[in-house]
Design an enzyme around this catalytic site. Structure first.
Site, PDB file in Angstrom:
ATOM      1  N   ASP A 163       0.927  -1.064  -0.005  1.00 54.54           N
ATOM      2  CA  ASP A 163       0.096  -0.184   0.036  1.00 54.54           C
ATOM      3  C   ASP A 163       0.992   1.399  -0.049  1.00 54.54           C
ATOM      4  OD1 ASP A 163      -2.309   1.461   0.272  1.00 54.54           O
ATOM      5  OD2 ASP A 163      -2.794   1.213   2.072  1.00 54.54           O
ATOM      6  N   GLU A 183      -6.575   4.866  -8.569  1.00 53.55           N
ATOM      7  CA  GLU A 183      -8.074   5.430  -8.336  1.00 53.55           C
ATOM      8  C   GLU A 183      -8.665   6.325  -9.111  1.00 53.55           C
ATOM      9  OE1 GLU A 183     -10.047   6.339  -4.166  1.00 53.55           O
ATOM     10  OE2 GLU A 183      -8.015   5.335  -4.189  1.00 53.55           O
ATOM     11  N   LYS A 206      -9.602   1.580  -9.116  1.00 57.66           N
ATOM     12  CA  LYS A 206     -10.079   1.780  -7.733  1.00 57.66           C
ATOM     13  C   LYS A 206     -11.230   2.829  -7.945  1.00 57.66           C
ATOM     14  CE  LYS A 206      -7.681   1.820  -4.142  1.00 57.66           C
ATOM     15  NZ  LYS A 206      -6.694   2.321  -3.186  1.00 57.66           N
ATOM     16  N   THR A 210     -13.120   0.401  -3.069  1.00 55.91           N
ATOM     17  CA  THR A 210     -12.323   0.921  -2.041  1.00 55.91           C
ATOM     18  C   THR A 210     -13.308   1.618  -0.988  1.00 55.91           C
ATOM     19  OG1 THR A 210     -10.410   2.033  -1.082  1.00 55.91           O
ATOM     20  CG2 THR A 210     -11.646   3.043  -3.059  1.00 55.91           C
ATOM     21  N   PHE A 229     -11.807  -1.614   4.842  1.00 56.27           N
ATOM     22  CA  PHE A 229     -10.878  -0.710   5.846  1.00 56.27           C
ATOM     23  C   PHE A 229     -10.725  -1.061   7.097  1.00 56.27           C
ATOM     24  CE2 PHE A 229      -9.527   3.050   3.008  1.00 56.27           C
ATOM     25  CZ  PHE A 229      -9.289   2.481   1.823  1.00 56.27           C
TER      26      PHE A 229
END
Length: 308
Positions: free
Chosen positions: A17, A89, A125, A149, A171
């Protein structure tokens, strides 16, 4: 003795990440993920200065395009040092506009393909709003695979699976943060609400034969990662990856296919919105996450504007 990182890799696909190439080379993940916050950090690194200038030069004053070009350029660099895929993203400010999300996703894929990167090495994303999930459903049908996400709620996970998305990123750490603050005490291991959320989703997907990949994200400590050993994928910061690499103690698998899960849940828009609204944590963290990513997108645009 084998490190915890190597033990984890036996059960779970490890994803970095970060946009930090040095960390990726050192820790050897299969895949990597980026987001506006990570791209903003990458933009401050001297090694990316040339990519920033190239992104600006090719955008004709369109800052949104410059951001996309920079994100794709960083993604290309990362793909040179990993065997798997990069997640890039869509602008978080489009999270409630299905058509705009589709157009931006198609542009990102187009930029990768113009650079010689096949779509099979890219995940787009998108925030797990109702509109984002609908955009992902259309992209998947068109052969563009997605990573949904900012996922905090079981209804989001159920809707993503029914839409046929390739991968979700629940998350863990942000769920933990909310409950720690709301209830005034800490959590660990299987008692951690973030761990419980991902474990529940994992069992539900496996019990109902969904192919959607569960990738736990946003970790605050090693205990959360250890409690999810065996999850399909885990995306982990370089700092925590290094801690795993430095730890030689045993790591047991906690999640595996075959455990009992809940019956299939099919949600229309009204029921999806109600279940999300009825979950204060998920409502607050989804909105907060979109806002934070949007602010970092704006900061990245400002940085790019200053170089034009």
């Amino acid at each position: 003795m084998t490190s915890k990182l190597d033990q984890l890799k036996q059960y779970t696909t490890v994803v970095a990440d970060t946009g930090d190439l040095d960390a990726i080379v050192r820790l050897k993940p299969v895949d990597a993920t980026t987001n506006p916050s990570l791209l903003l950090k990458a933009a401050a690194m001297p090694r990316y200065a040339e990519l920033l200038d190239g992104a600006v030069a090719g955008s004709q004053g369109d800052l949104g395009l410059a951001c996309d070009r920079f994100g794709v350029a960083v993604g290309q660099e990362i793909l040179k040092v990993i065997p798997g895929r990069i997640s890039t993203e869509v602008d978080a400010r489009l999270s409630f506009d299905t058509n705009a999300t589709l157009r931006r996703a198609e542009r990102l894929i187009g930029l990768y393909e113009q650079a010689g990167v096949g779509r099979e090495r890219v995940l787009i994303k998108i925030a797990s709003t109702w509109e984002g999930i609908r955009a992902a459903e259309q992209l998947e049908r068109a052969g563009v695979q997605t990573n949904l996400t900012l996922l905090f709620n079981f209804a989001q996970a159920a809707a993503c699976a029914d839409a046929g998305v390739f991968l979700i990123s629940p998350f863990v750490g942000r769920i933990y943060d909310w409950y720690k603050k709301a209830e005034g005490h800490d959590f660990s291991g299987a008692d951690d609400p973030g761990v419980q959320s991902v474990s529940r989703i994992y069992r539900y997907y496996k019990a109902n034969g969904y192919k959607t990949v569960v990738m736990g994200a946003s970790f605050r400590n090693l205990g959360q990662i250890e409690a999810l050993a065996g999850c399909d994928r885990l995306t982990i910061s370089p700092e925590l990856l290094q801690q795993l690499a430095d730890d030689q103690s045993p790591l047991d698998r906690k999640l595996s296919p075959g455990a009992q899960g809940e019956e299939r849940l099919v949600l229309d828009e009204a029921h999806f919105r109600w279940q999300l609204n009825d979950d204060a944590m998920a409502t607050e963290k989804l909105a907060e996450g979109i806002r934070l990513f949007a602010r970092d997108q704006e900061k990245l645009e400002a940085l790019l504007a200053a170089r034009s």
